[in-house]
Design a protein around this motif. Sequence first.
Motif, short mmCIF file in Angstrom:
data_model
loop_
_atom_site.label_atom_id
_atom_site.label_comp_id
_atom_site.label_asym_id
_atom_site.label_seq_id
_atom_site.Cartn_x
_atom_site.Cartn_y
_atom_site.Cartn_z
N ALA A 155 -14.38 39.07 9.30
CA ALA A 155 -15.46 38.47 8.53
C ALA A 155 -15.19 36.99 8.29
N LEU A 156 -13.95 36.64 7.95
CA LEU A 156 -13.58 35.24 7.79
C LEU A 156 -13.78 34.47 9.08
N GLY A 157 -13.44 35.09 10.21
CA GLY A 157 -13.62 34.43 11.50
C GLY A 157 -15.08 34.11 11.77
N ARG A 158 -15.97 35.05 11.46
CA ARG A 158 -17.40 34.81 11.70
C ARG A 158 -17.93 33.68 10.81
N VAL A 159 -17.54 33.70 9.54
CA VAL A 159 -18.01 32.66 8.63
C VAL A 159 -17.43 31.30 9.02
N ALA A 160 -16.12 31.27 9.28
CA ALA A 160 -15.47 30.00 9.61
C ALA A 160 -15.98 29.43 10.92
N SER A 161 -16.27 30.28 11.90
CA SER A 161 -16.75 29.77 13.19
C SER A 161 -18.06 29.01 13.01
N LEU A 162 -18.93 29.47 12.10
CA LEU A 162 -20.20 28.79 11.87
C LEU A 162 -20.03 27.58 10.96
N VAL A 163 -19.39 27.76 9.82
CA VAL A 163 -19.26 26.68 8.85
C VAL A 163 -18.43 25.53 9.42
N CYS A 164 -17.31 25.85 10.04
CA CYS A 164 -16.44 24.81 10.57
C CYS A 164 -17.05 24.11 11.78
N ALA A 165 -17.82 24.84 12.58
CA ALA A 165 -18.49 24.19 13.72
C ALA A 165 -19.47 23.14 13.23
N VAL A 166 -20.27 23.48 12.21
CA VAL A 166 -21.21 22.51 11.64
C VAL A 166 -20.46 21.31 11.09
N ALA A 167 -19.38 21.57 10.36
CA ALA A 167 -18.60 20.47 9.77
C ALA A 167 -17.99 19.57 10.84
N PHE A 168 -17.49 20.16 11.93
CA PHE A 168 -16.87 19.35 12.98
C PHE A 168 -17.90 18.54 13.76
N VAL A 169 -19.09 19.06 13.91
CA VAL A 169 -20.16 18.26 14.52
C VAL A 169 -20.44 17.03 13.66
N PHE A 170 -20.58 17.24 12.35
CA PHE A 170 -20.83 16.15 11.42
C PHE A 170 -19.69 15.14 11.44
N LEU A 171 -18.44 15.62 11.35
CA LEU A 171 -17.30 14.72 11.34
C LEU A 171 -17.15 13.98 12.67
N GLY A 172 -17.47 14.66 13.77
CA GLY A 172 -17.42 14.01 15.07
C GLY A 172 -18.39 12.84 15.16
N ILE A 173 -19.59 13.04 14.62
CA ILE A 173 -20.59 11.95 14.61
C ILE A 173 -20.09 10.78 13.78
N ARG A 174 -19.52 11.09 12.60
CA ARG A 174 -19.02 10.02 11.73
C ARG A 174 -17.84 9.29 12.37
N LEU A 175 -16.99 10.02 13.08
CA LEU A 175 -15.86 9.38 13.75
C LEU A 175 -16.34 8.44 14.84
N LEU A 176 -17.33 8.87 15.60
CA LEU A 176 -17.84 8.04 16.68
C LEU A 176 -18.54 6.79 16.16
N GLU A 177 -19.01 6.83 14.92
CA GLU A 177 -19.60 5.63 14.32
C GLU A 177 -18.54 4.58 14.04
N ARG A 178 -17.30 5.02 13.81
CA ARG A 178 -16.21 4.10 13.55
C ARG A 178 -15.46 3.70 14.82
N ALA A 179 -15.35 4.64 15.73
CA ALA A 179 -14.48 4.45 16.89
C ALA A 179 -15.19 3.69 18.01
N ASP A 180 -14.43 2.90 18.72
CA ASP A 180 -14.90 2.30 19.96
C ASP A 180 -14.51 3.26 21.08
N LEU A 181 -15.37 4.26 21.31
CA LEU A 181 -15.00 5.34 22.22
C LEU A 181 -14.75 4.82 23.63
N SER A 182 -15.62 3.94 24.12
CA SER A 182 -15.43 3.42 25.49
C SER A 182 -14.12 2.65 25.60
N GLY A 183 -13.77 1.92 24.53
CA GLY A 183 -12.51 1.19 24.55
C GLY A 183 -11.31 2.11 24.51
#
Length: 480
Positions: A155-183
Motif C-alpha cells: 500500500a505504501l508503494g502504491r501511494v509513494a509511486s504516485l505522490v513521489c512521481a508528481v513531486a519529482f516532476v515538479f522538482l525537475g521543472i524547478r531544477l531546470l529553471e535554475r540549471a543550464d542543462l545544455s551547458g
Amino acid sequence: MAGVVERRSIDVVPDAERHGRAFSQFTLWLGANLQITAVVTGALAVVFGAPAFWAVAGLLLGNLLGGAVMALHSAQGPRLGLPQMISSRAQFGVRGAVVPLALVVVMYIGFFASGSVLAGQAVGELTHLGDTPGIVLFATVTAVAAAVGYRIIHALGRVASLVCAVAFVFLGIRLLERADLSGLLAERAFSFPLFLLAVSLSASWQLAFGPYVADYSRYLPRSTSARATFWWTLSGSVLGSQWSMTFGALAAATAGPAFVGHEVSYVVGLGGAGLMASLLYFVIALGKLTINVLNTYGGFMSMVTGVSGFRGQRELGPRARAGYIAVIMAAGTAVALAGKDSFLTSFKDFLLFLLTAFTPWSAINLVDYYLIARERYDLPALSDPHGRYGAWRRRALAVYGAGLCVQLPFLATHFYTGPLVDPLGGADISWLVGLAVPAALYWLLCRNDTAHIPERTVLAPPGDRGPAPEAAPVTAQPPG
C-alpha cells in the motif's frame, strides 16, 4: 486489524493465501526508488568528479545491469512462496546460509541508518524538532509499519509511486529553471574510472535489493508468469532509480558545494517555502518510509532465517516478530545518530562494500536456481538440517569465500584500495569480477552435483494433507 497484520514470516505462503498481480511489483519498486537516498546516490557520481553527461549514462548502465540481476531474484517469489534468503539454503545449507545472512543483516541496518539520516532531516524540519528527534520519530514509525507487514508495504508503494512521481516532476521543472542543462551536458570529458564509479554506484543500489526482493513477490499466485514478474520489477526499479539519480546528478552539478551536506534542504528549497516546503518535507519522509520499511522487514526476515536454521523454527509469533524488528530499529537508529555528520563519504563506501558482499551471493543463487536446479526445490527440506540440503554445503561456501577474496584487488573505497586499481586507472571493477568468477566457479563445481535436486518442486512434506505435494515438472528458462 487481524486481516491486515501479516501472519506469515519465513514459512511457505499457501496457494489459498496468494493474491495480486505482477504489476504490483512495478508500483512497489517505483515508489521505493523515487526517494532522497537514490537522489544522493546519483549526486555522488558528480560529487566525486564525473561530468553530468557521463554520470547519467553510467548510472543508467549500472541500473540496467544490476536491475536485471535483482529482477531475476524477484521472479523466484511466486514460484517458491518463500522469502529470498530462505531459498539460499538450497545452495549454502540450512545453517550455512547464515554466512551471507550475517552480511545481509548488516546491509539492512546500514540502509535503515542512511535512510533515517535523510528522512530525519525532513521530519525534523516538518515538526520543528530538529534532526535527532526526527531520526528517532521516523525510525519508530518505520518499525510499526514493518510489524504490520506485507499489505501495508505494498500500500505504501502504491501511494509513494504516485505522490513521489508528481513531486519529482515538479522538482525537475524547478531544477531546470535554475540549471543550464545544455551547458551541463555539453561537458563530455570522459574518464573511465569515474564512469565505472557511476556504474558501480547504481549497480550496487540495485544488487542490494537482491537478498529481499522475492519477499515482496512471494504472495503472488503460483501461476504468475515469471517473465511478467521479471519485467514489472525491472521496469519499476530502473525507472524509479534512474529518475531519482538523474535528478541528483543534475542537482549536484548545478549546486556544487551548496548541495553536499545539505541535500534535503537544497531539494526542498527548489520548491519554495511555506506550505510547499512542508509538503516536500512530507514527500521526502514518505519516500524514505517506503524503502526503510522494506529494509526493516528484510532485516527481520534475515535475522529469523539465520536463527531458525539452528533452532529448527518454521513459524514466528507476533511477540517474537516485534522483538526482531525492535532490534533492527535500535541498531539502525544508533548508527544513524552516530554517522549523521559524515554521511556522503560513508554512504559511498558503504554502497561499494555491499557490492563486494552481495555479487557473489547473487551469482551463486541465480546459477543454482535457473541453470542447475532449474527451479526444482524441496521446500520442506529447506528447514531440515538433516534433509537433502544438509546443514552446510561446503562447495557453495567455498565459492562464496573465493568470490569475496577475488574482488579485493579491484576494490576502491575510502578505507581500502586494492593493488590492481591503479593499473586500471583507478577504476573499480570489483563488482564485475564478483559476478563472473563465482558464477563460473559454482557452475564448474556444482553442475554435476545434482543428487539432492528433486525431479519436481516439492511443496509439502510426505503425508501432508491438502494440496498435491509436488508441482508440475519445470522446463522454463530464466525470464527475460
